[in-house]
Design a protein around this motif. Structure first.
Motif, PDB file in Angstrom:
ATOM      1  N   SER A  15     -42.383 -44.563  38.137  1.00  0.00           N
ATOM      2  CA  SER A  15     -43.178 -44.776  39.213  1.00  0.00           C
ATOM      3  C   SER A  15     -44.000 -43.578  39.794  1.00  0.00           C
ATOM      4  CB  SER A  15     -42.470 -45.093  40.699  1.00  0.00           C
ATOM      5  OG  SER A  15     -41.445 -44.557  40.957  1.00  0.00           O
ATOM      6  N   PRO A  16     -45.140 -43.734  40.280  1.00  0.00           N
ATOM      7  CA  PRO A  16     -45.876 -42.571  40.744  1.00  0.00           C
ATOM      8  C   PRO A  16     -44.987 -41.657  41.515  1.00  0.00           C
ATOM      9  CG  PRO A  16     -47.421 -44.402  40.751  1.00  0.00           C
ATOM     10  CD  PRO A  16     -46.060 -44.888  40.538  1.00  0.00           C
ATOM     11  N   SER A  17     -44.273 -42.122  42.563  1.00  0.00           N
ATOM     12  CA  SER A  17     -43.420 -41.261  43.260  1.00  0.00           C
ATOM     13  C   SER A  17     -42.453 -40.475  42.720  1.00  0.00           C
ATOM     14  CB  SER A  17     -42.689 -42.148  44.413  1.00  0.00           C
ATOM     15  OG  SER A  17     -41.878 -43.044  43.665  1.00  0.00           O
ATOM     16  N   SER A  18     -42.030 -40.737  41.392  1.00  0.00           N
ATOM     17  CA  SER A  18     -41.361 -39.771  40.629  1.00  0.00           C
ATOM     18  C   SER A  18     -41.571 -38.538  40.024  1.00  0.00           C
ATOM     19  CB  SER A  18     -40.791 -40.399  39.379  1.00  0.00           C
ATOM     20  OG  SER A  18     -41.642 -40.762  38.488  1.00  0.00           O
ATOM     21  N   THR A  19     -43.205 -38.289  40.513  1.00  0.00           N
ATOM     22  CA  THR A  19     -43.837 -37.062  40.045  1.00  0.00           C
ATOM     23  C   THR A  19     -43.501 -35.999  40.897  1.00  0.00           C
ATOM     24  OG1 THR A  19     -45.187 -38.470  38.629  1.00  0.00           O
ATOM     25  CG2 THR A  19     -45.695 -35.949  38.984  1.00  0.00           C
ATOM     26  N   PRO A  20     -42.723 -34.998  40.449  1.00  0.00           N
ATOM     27  CA  PRO A  20     -42.582 -33.740  41.477  1.00  0.00           C
ATOM     28  C   PRO A  20     -43.889 -33.115  41.786  1.00  0.00           C
ATOM     29  CG  PRO A  20     -41.420 -33.226  39.764  1.00  0.00           C
ATOM     30  CD  PRO A  20     -42.133 -34.639  39.237  1.00  0.00           C
ATOM     31  N   ASP A  21     -44.116 -32.286  42.952  1.00  0.00           N
ATOM     32  CA  ASP A  21     -45.238 -31.545  43.030  1.00  0.00           C
ATOM     33  C   ASP A  21     -45.548 -30.641  42.142  1.00  0.00           C
ATOM     34  OD1 ASP A  21     -45.356 -32.098  46.725  1.00  0.00           O
ATOM     35  OD2 ASP A  21     -45.903 -33.384  44.811  1.00  0.00           O
ATOM     36  N   SER A  22     -44.275 -29.869  41.748  1.00  0.00           N
ATOM     37  CA  SER A  22     -44.202 -28.578  40.788  1.00  0.00           C
ATOM     38  C   SER A  22     -44.617 -29.083  39.611  1.00  0.00           C
ATOM     39  CB  SER A  22     -42.969 -28.103  40.844  1.00  0.00           C
ATOM     40  OG  SER A  22     -41.991 -28.941  40.538  1.00  0.00           O
ATOM     41  N   SER A  23     -44.897 -30.273  39.090  1.00  0.00           N
ATOM     42  CA  SER A  23     -45.440 -30.612  37.744  1.00  0.00           C
ATOM     43  C   SER A  23     -46.863 -30.568  37.744  1.00  0.00           C
ATOM     44  CB  SER A  23     -44.888 -32.075  37.276  1.00  0.00           C
ATOM     45  OG  SER A  23     -43.311 -31.895  37.185  1.00  0.00           O
ATOM     46  N   ARG A  24     -47.494 -30.883  38.850  1.00  0.00           N
ATOM     47  CA  ARG A  24     -49.063 -31.102  38.859  1.00  0.00           C
ATOM     48  C   ARG A  24     -49.540 -29.613  38.581  1.00  0.00           C
ATOM     49  NH1 ARG A  24     -49.396 -34.799  44.066  1.00  0.00           N
ATOM     50  NH2 ARG A  24     -48.236 -36.513  43.368  1.00  0.00           N
ATOM     51  N   PRO A  25     -49.217 -28.691  39.033  1.00  0.00           N
ATOM     52  CA  PRO A  25     -50.143 -27.023  38.456  1.00  0.00           C
ATOM     53  C   PRO A  25     -49.721 -27.205  37.060  1.00  0.00           C
ATOM     54  CG  PRO A  25     -48.250 -26.892  39.975  1.00  0.00           C
ATOM     55  CD  PRO A  25     -48.502 -28.314  40.142  1.00  0.00           C
ATOM     56  N   ILE A  26     -48.467 -27.172  36.652  1.00  0.00           N
ATOM     57  CA  ILE A  26     -48.239 -26.929  35.303  1.00  0.00           C
ATOM     58  C   ILE A  26     -49.146 -27.931  34.460  1.00  0.00           C
ATOM     59  CG2 ILE A  26     -46.498 -27.238  33.419  1.00  0.00           C
ATOM     60  CD1 ILE A  26     -44.517 -26.513  35.632  1.00  0.00           C
ATOM     61  N   SER A  27     -49.344 -29.183  34.636  1.00  0.00           N
ATOM     62  CA  SER A  27     -50.148 -30.080  34.183  1.00  0.00           C
ATOM     63  C   SER A  27     -51.558 -29.747  34.021  1.00  0.00           C
ATOM     64  CB  SER A  27     -50.063 -31.233  34.782  1.00  0.00           C
ATOM     65  OG  SER A  27     -51.017 -32.171  34.043  1.00  0.00           O
ATOM     66  N   LEU A  28     -51.981 -29.108  35.347  1.00  0.00           N
ATOM     67  CA  LEU A  28     -53.460 -28.685  35.340  1.00  0.00           C
ATOM     68  C   LEU A  28     -53.926 -27.423  34.609  1.00  0.00           C
ATOM     69  CD1 LEU A  28     -56.019 -28.988  36.866  1.00  0.00           C
ATOM     70  CD2 LEU A  28     -55.078 -27.603  38.690  1.00  0.00           C
ATOM     71  N   LEU A  29     -52.803 -26.593  34.544  1.00  0.00           N
ATOM     72  CA  LEU A  29     -52.919 -25.111  33.749  1.00  0.00           C
ATOM     73  C   LEU A  29     -53.059 -25.567  32.262  1.00  0.00           C
ATOM     74  CD1 LEU A  29     -50.373 -22.937  35.757  1.00  0.00           C
ATOM     75  CD2 LEU A  29     -52.821 -22.617  35.308  1.00  0.00           C
ATOM     76  N   LEU A  30     -52.162 -26.369  31.713  1.00  0.00           N
ATOM     77  CA  LEU A  30     -52.143 -26.950  30.429  1.00  0.00           C
ATOM     78  C   LEU A  30     -53.416 -27.706  29.940  1.00  0.00           C
ATOM     79  CD1 LEU A  30     -48.321 -28.127  30.000  1.00  0.00           C
ATOM     80  CD2 LEU A  30     -49.377 -26.172  29.186  1.00  0.00           C
ATOM     81  N   GLY A  31     -53.805 -28.564  30.867  1.00  0.00           N
ATOM     82  CA  GLY A  31     -55.137 -29.444  30.759  1.00  0.00           C
ATOM     83  C   GLY A  31     -56.247 -28.494  30.789  1.00  0.00           C
ATOM     84  N   LEU A  32     -56.268 -27.456  31.503  1.00  0.00           N
ATOM     85  CA  LEU A  32     -57.596 -26.626  31.607  1.00  0.00           C
ATOM     86  C   LEU A  32     -57.563 -25.620  30.516  1.00  0.00           C
ATOM     87  CD1 LEU A  32     -57.744 -25.907  35.371  1.00  0.00           C
ATOM     88  CD2 LEU A  32     -59.422 -27.364  34.183  1.00  0.00           C
ATOM     89  N   GLY A  33     -56.512 -25.374  30.184  1.00  0.00           N
ATOM     90  CA  GLY A  33     -56.139 -24.332  28.831  1.00  0.00           C
ATOM     91  C   GLY A  33     -56.686 -25.299  27.464  1.00  0.00           C
ATOM     92  N   ALA A  34     -56.336 -26.437  27.574  1.00  0.00           N
ATOM     93  CA  ALA A  34     -56.514 -27.127  26.306  1.00  0.00           C
ATOM     94  C   ALA A  34     -58.168 -27.058  26.142  1.00  0.00           C
ATOM     95  CB  ALA A  34     -55.943 -28.761  26.506  1.00  0.00           C
TER      96      ALA A  34
END
Length: 241
Positions: A15-34
């Protein structure tokens, strides 16, 4: 359903609520890096003078190329973003072997890509016979010679990350997007890598380029796609179960 069949079911969608806030910046860094790692596609829009079928991607950033500074800057940006994202993830991930190996591989990939941007080729050996002769004779600058090592380390790190984190997604039943698409992407990355390495060996033996550029561009594009899938998976689900 048999126990064997159940073991190969993909992980349940969170569920969307299971995503911790700390995962979002990691995802953003990886996505922008890609995204930054695919900056070489600008050669479709601007004249570089290099044939994408036969030339190294690194030759776009060579010191004697008119747009070399642009491509060195995007390499620096990509490497920095991926290094930061993977390092953050490595610090947070459980001490499970495949996860640690995978994130460590991406840390190496990011760091070596940064080094690549600071150690550019001095010239383009696939299109400049004089450059190729100087390279063979060991008469190129130290940065040119070191580029081969940094590029090798970058791809070693990338392949380690691709394989290990895909295995982790399957073994630990996490990251549904990577669980489902990772195996195919991994096989394609390895096939493109084999094509690239074979073409490089033939070129260095004086037997032509054998579409070296096409193979390497496919390789780095597939790595970027895999990184985008990983970034989406981390954003959509927890960094680790």
């Amino acid at each position: 359903m048999s126990r064997f069949e159940a073991s190969f079911e993909p992980p349940a969608s969170p569920s969307p609520s299971s995503t911790p806030d700390s995962s979002r910046p990691i995802s953003l860094l990886l996505g922008l890096g890609a995204a930054a790692y695919t900056a070489w596609v600008l050669e479709v829009l601007v004249w570089t003078g290099l044939n994408p079928i036969d030339t190294y991607v690194s030759e776009l950033a060579a010191a004697d190329q008119p747009l070399g500074g642009v491509f060195r800057a995007t390499d620096l940006l990509a490497g920095t973003l991926l290094f930061l994202g993977a390092s953050w993830a490595l610090l947070r991930t459980p001490r499970r072997p495949w996860l640690v190996a995978g994130w460590a591989g991406l840390v190496l990939f990011g760091a070596a890509t940064v080094a690549d941007s600071r150690l550019p080729l001095s010239c383009a050996p696939t299109v400049d016979p004089v450059c190729a002769a100087r390279e063979t004779a060991g008469l190129v600058p130290a940065t040119h010679a070191a580029h081969a090592w940094s590029s090798s380390l970058a791809m070693t790190g990338a392949l380690t990350g691709v394989v290990a984190l895909t295995v982790a997604a399957r073994r630990y039943r996490q990251w549904t997007p990577l669980y489902r698409r990772g195996p195919l992407l991994t096989c394609l990355v390895l096939a493109a890598t084999a094509w690239t390495l074979t073409s490089v060996a033939l070129f260095q033996a004086g037997r032509g380029t054998w579409a070296l550029g096409a193979g390497q561009r496919l390789q780095v594009l597939l790595v970027a796609i895999w990184l985008a899938v990983l970034a989406y998976a981390v954003r959509r689900e927890k960094l680790s179960p």
